[in-house]
Motif scaffolding. Structure first.
Motif, PDB file in Angstrom:
ATOM      1  N   VAL A 104       0.816  -1.215   0.000  1.00 15.61           N
ATOM      2  CA  VAL A 104       0.000   0.000   0.000  1.00 15.61           C
ATOM      3  C   VAL A 104       0.846   1.260   0.000  1.00 15.61           C
ATOM      4  N   SER A 128      -3.247   4.357   1.190  1.00 16.26           N
ATOM      5  CA  SER A 128      -1.858   4.155   0.798  1.00 16.26           C
ATOM      6  C   SER A 128      -0.977   5.243   1.388  1.00 16.26           C
ATOM      7  N   ASN A 209      -4.778   0.594  -5.683  1.00 17.39           N
ATOM      8  CA  ASN A 209      -4.280   1.459  -4.623  1.00 17.39           C
ATOM      9  C   ASN A 209      -3.853   2.809  -5.177  1.00 17.39           C
TER      10      ASN A 209
END
Length: 230
Positions: A104, A128, A209
């Motif tokens: 992430v 993230s 992400n």
């Protein structure tokens, strides 16, 4: 709710330091440690933490491969743990490959304790984590990586024309490395609204992400110079 963390690093002294720092922060707890990638996968499956704090350069199975096995090929029950990779200032290619493998985001090893705590909480919440000051370097290096280091191979660029004007604004700020709170302050929105818009952007573009979103914005020519970009 306590964020449960597994710390992965081949150096015991680093693991000990991270355990002490994390353990002193409210709402965070280290529930396990691992010294290599194989142990990281085993611990992740056995302990089912919220976040795996992953070093990338380790003997044997690297953090890149371990990240792929945890995120892409999750063998355990329940939600897939978030993987937050550890890196040094020089941003080596293995970190970028780990992001491609599903991590992430990344955290610098010389980050302040409060930054570490914030990053772990953000990762556990599905946000993230990108170091704003080096986001441009990250994007430039990832896009220049040879295919052999990208796992899995990147998909064709999605069509950003499907986004609304406001979503484009949010996407640009994501690409500049701003957090949800910073985007909210910049655009005069609530943090919850920003989080919802980011999730909608990812869904519309078929991305997983914010790292992929930043790369998408870069390739579409949207991520011009701005705050947090060097």
């Amino acid at each position: 709710m306590t964020v449960r963390v597994v710390v992965v690093d081949d150096q015991e002294i680093v693991r000990t330091a991270l355990r002490l720092v994390i353990g002193r922060r409210e709402g965070l707890a280290v529930v396990g440690e691992a010294a290599d990638g194989d142990q990281a996968v085993t611990q992740a499956v056995a302990l089912r933490p919220d976040v795996v704090l992953m070093d990338v350069r380790m003997p044997g199975t690297t953090g890149v491969e371990a990240t792929r096995r945890i995120v892409r090929d999750w063998p355990g029950p329940g939600p897939v743990p978030r993987v937050l990779v550890l890196t040094t200032f020089d941003l080596d290619e293995y970190v970028h490959a780990a992001l491609r493998a599903g991590a992430v985001g990344f955290l610098l090893k010389n980050s302040r304790p409060d930054q570490l705590a914030e990053a772990l909480r953000a990762a556990a919440d599905g946000e993230s984590v990108l170091a704003p000051g080096i986001t441009r370097r990250l994007i430039d290096t990832v896009t220049a990586l040879p295919p052999s280091l990208l796992s899995p191979a990147p998909a064709p660029d999605p069509e950003t024309g499907a986004l609304t004007e406001r979503e484009i604004q949010v996407l640009v700020l994501v690409a500049r490395g701003l957090s949800n709170a910073q985007i909210a302050a910049d655009l005069g929105l609530s943090e919850a609204t920003v989080k919802s818009r980011v999730n909608r952007i990812l869904t519309r573009l078929g991305l997983e992400n914010r790292v992929q979103a930043a790369l998408c914005a870069h390739r579409a020519g949207l991520a011009g110079p701005g705050p947090g970009v060097v």
